[in-house]
Design an enzyme around this catalytic site. Structure first.
Site, PDB file in Angstrom:
ATOM      1  N   LYS A 162       0.886  -1.273   0.029  1.00 14.19           N
ATOM      2  CA  LYS A 162       0.165  -0.029  -0.121  1.00 14.19           C
ATOM      3  C   LYS A 162       0.719   1.114   0.226  1.00 14.19           C
ATOM      4  O   LYS A 162       1.596   1.468   1.093  1.00 14.19           O
ATOM      5  CB  LYS A 162      -0.866  -0.038   1.129  1.00 14.19           C
ATOM      6  CG  LYS A 162      -1.857   1.214   1.300  1.00 14.19           C
ATOM      7  CD  LYS A 162      -2.808   1.320   2.273  1.00 14.19           C
ATOM      8  CE  LYS A 162      -3.844   2.184   2.195  1.00 14.19           C
ATOM      9  NZ  LYS A 162      -3.304   3.555   1.717  1.00 14.19           N
TER      10      LYS A 162
ATOM     11  N   LYS B 199      -7.437  -2.652   3.374  1.00 15.72           N
ATOM     12  CA  LYS B 199      -6.109  -2.276   3.531  1.00 15.72           C
ATOM     13  C   LYS B 199      -5.702  -2.489   5.206  1.00 15.72           C
ATOM     14  O   LYS B 199      -6.696  -2.677   6.145  1.00 15.72           O
ATOM     15  CB  LYS B 199      -6.163  -0.842   3.433  1.00 15.72           C
ATOM     16  CG  LYS B 199      -7.493   0.045   4.104  1.00 15.72           C
ATOM     17  CD  LYS B 199      -7.511   1.577   3.593  1.00 15.72           C
ATOM     18  CE  LYS B 199      -8.653   2.102   4.236  1.00 15.72           C
ATOM     19  NZ  LYS B 199      -8.909   3.426   3.744  1.00 15.72           N
TER      20      LYS B 199
END
Length: 550
Positions: free
Chosen positions: A246, A411
């Site tokens: 990420k 996430k």
């Protein structure tokens, strides 16, 4: 359709609280519209002027609108502002001011829906030194022919905030009902076209027209979004999962056909001119016609730089060459939506990944797949060690769902919980901060409405407060003592310790220890958190607390 008929429809919707009733009202109007009127009606009823994929802006701020209203109503601009402050709504203020004016006016050139739209397009196309004056005159002409009720909704449309509670989901269901097509077909077409007005026109033709919809190069689609979750939950539910770094950068969508290429931001703005270096890197990485999804990061001395460094490049319009030398921008591509004329969003992630790796030779983001928590955790640790935010976990069998924030993308990052929220109000600061806004009222969205969730006063540097003031000073709609209300345009990422049930805010929740994390001007108001996802976070928080107590 006369604009008055549209305004009466809006008035009915504004006075209706039930979602099903609202769907019925809209569905009753759609079949009687011409092919030219239908897309305009649908966009307007959602408070929009342009297709969602378009980066075109009307270029009318509150101050210009207030000046035009004053000129038409025959009152000073200050009185317009005072009326807005007392009513709390630009539309209602315009209606009241035009009601007084209409008693002295004996002639109106009737407005129709398409004429209003054409006039707004003309306003958006005005450029150059004299454009603000020309825009002012054009707005005055429109308002000058508007009856009071029309003025209410015309002013709101110009600010692209209709405030009647109609969200995209309701319009989707209304289109499906009006033309007797499956709502899933309407949703799928919207994902590909990113223009509910055009989707409505196709629905009128029939279901086959919706099925035949394909993604079009240089008409950007919304980007798929992620929600919070955990590695263990994802493996327990899906078995094998895909993990990717990420990045602390900015999302982009790269469109290439032949020798022509454009780059779009998360807000679907064309940022090609600001990032020619990224364009050249991606052009060199593939010989195919493609639409790619990825994230660009700033690199200095081999290490990723903070998100704000990337944003500065996205915003830049001048001295781009100097900026390229100062900071290296590196794209990381993790998905492919369209390839050589074929739309790929319905394919599973694994198939899209194979296509991506086959046609893009550089800058493809690394991906690790497996069902071993230790392997995925090691990827997470490697991402943090490399200076990235964390990891994304994706379901290998999932399609690409434009604009959707679901459980197919999760996430994982170590920071405090954060929410992306719209800035809808503020209070002036005190002492040395008296010349800027000192605290801010932020909101989530709920079916087309913005719902206040918290006030944020900490986490800002002096420079950030000055920057936010410059971005918001021309968006003030209303003032009351030290408090101001804004035309929603800015998104904050807000950190918090926990969610609390609260009657102090309309949504029923409040943030404990809210703190400004960063400005998210790469995000649009439509990208902010929904009240539904806030409720889900609250439930997960409660479940976690119960598990801990056991």
């Amino acid at each position: 359709m006369l604009f008055m008929d549209f305004s009466r429809c809006c008035e009915r919707l504004e006075g209706t609280s039930g979602r099903l009733d609202m769907i019925d009202i809209i569905a009753q109007e759609l079949p009687g519209l011409t092919d030219e009127e239908l897309p305009v009606f649908v966009r307007f009823i959602m408070g929009r002027i342009f297709a969602d994929w378009s980066s075109r802006k009307l270029g009318i701020g509150p101050n210009l609108l207030f000046e035009a209203i004053g000129a038409v109503a025959g009152v000073p601009k200050e009185r317009v502002v005072g009326k807005i402050n007392s009513t709390g709504d630009v539309g209602q203020a315009v209606e009241e001011l035009l009601s007084v004016k209409s008693q002295m006016t004996f002639f109106h050139e009737e407005l129709d829906l398409v004429r209003v739209y054409t006039s707004l397009i003309g306003i958006a196309e005005m450029e150059g030194k004299k454009s603000q004056r020309e825009k002012l005159l054009a707005v005055r002409r429109l308002l000058g022919n508007a009856h009071p009720l029309e003025g209410r909704y015309l002013a709101r449309i110009m600010l692209e905030e209709l405030r009647i509670g109609v969200g995209e989901g309701s319009v989707r269901e209304a289109v499906a009902k009006a033309f007797r097509v499956d709502s899933a077909l309407v949703e799928h077409a919207q994902q590909a076209l990113n223009d509910m007005g055009e989707v409505a026109r196709l629905a009128k033709i029939g279901p086959d027209a919706l099925r035949d919809v394909q993604i079009t190069p240089f008409h950007p689609v919304r980007m798929m979004l992620a929600q919070q979750g955990s590695i263990s939950d994802m493996i327990e539910e899906h078995g094998e999962i895909a993990a990717e770094f990420k990045y602390d950068g900015s999302r982009f969508q790269f469109h290439k056909k032949g020798n022509w290429a454009r780059l779009y931001s998360r807000r679907l703005e064309d940022v090609t001119g600001a990032l020619p270096d990224v364009i050249q890197q991606l052009l060199a990485a593939t010989d195919h016609d493609v639409i790619l999804d990825g994230e660009v990061i700033a690199i200095k001395d081999g290490k990723p730089m903070p998100f704000q460094s990337v944003l500065r490049r996205f915003r830049r319009r001048h001295d781009v060459a100097e900026a390229q030398e100062a900071i290296a921008m590196v794209p990381n591509v993790f998905d492919i939506l369209w390839l050589d004329g074929e739309t790929l969003i319905d394919l599973p992630l694994l198939e899209r990944r194979l296509r991506l790796e086959a046609v893009v030779t550089q800058y493809v983001a690394p991906q690790v797949r497996g069902d071993d928590p230790e392997v995925i955790t090691k990827t997470y640790e490697d991402a943090l060690a490399a200076g990235h935010e964390g990891i994304m976990i994706k379901v290998p069998s999932s399609p690409y769902s434009p604009g959707q924030r679901g459980k197919n993308w999760i996430k994982i990052k170590p920071e405090v919980d954060t929410l992306d929220l719209a800035v809808i109000g503020a209070e002036w600061g005190e002492g040395k901060r008296a010349h800027v806004f000192g605290s801010f009222l932020v909101a989530c969205q709920d079916a087309g409405k913005l719902v206040p969730l918290s006030r944020v006063a900490t986490g800002f540097s002096e420079e950030q407060l000055a920057e936010v003031y410059e971005l918001l000073k021309d968006s003030v709609l209303k003032t009351s003592g030290k408090e101001v209300t804004f035309e929603p345009s800015l998104v904050f990422e807000v950190g918090y310790a926990e969610l609390q049930a609260s009657s102090n805010y309309e949504g029923g929740f409040a943030l404990r220890f809210p703190r400004f994390i960063r400005l998210r001007d790469d995000k649009d108001i439509s990208d902010i958190e929904t009240i539904g996802s806030v409720r889900e976070r609250y439930k997960r928080q409660a479940n976690t607390a119960q598990a801990y107590q056991k």
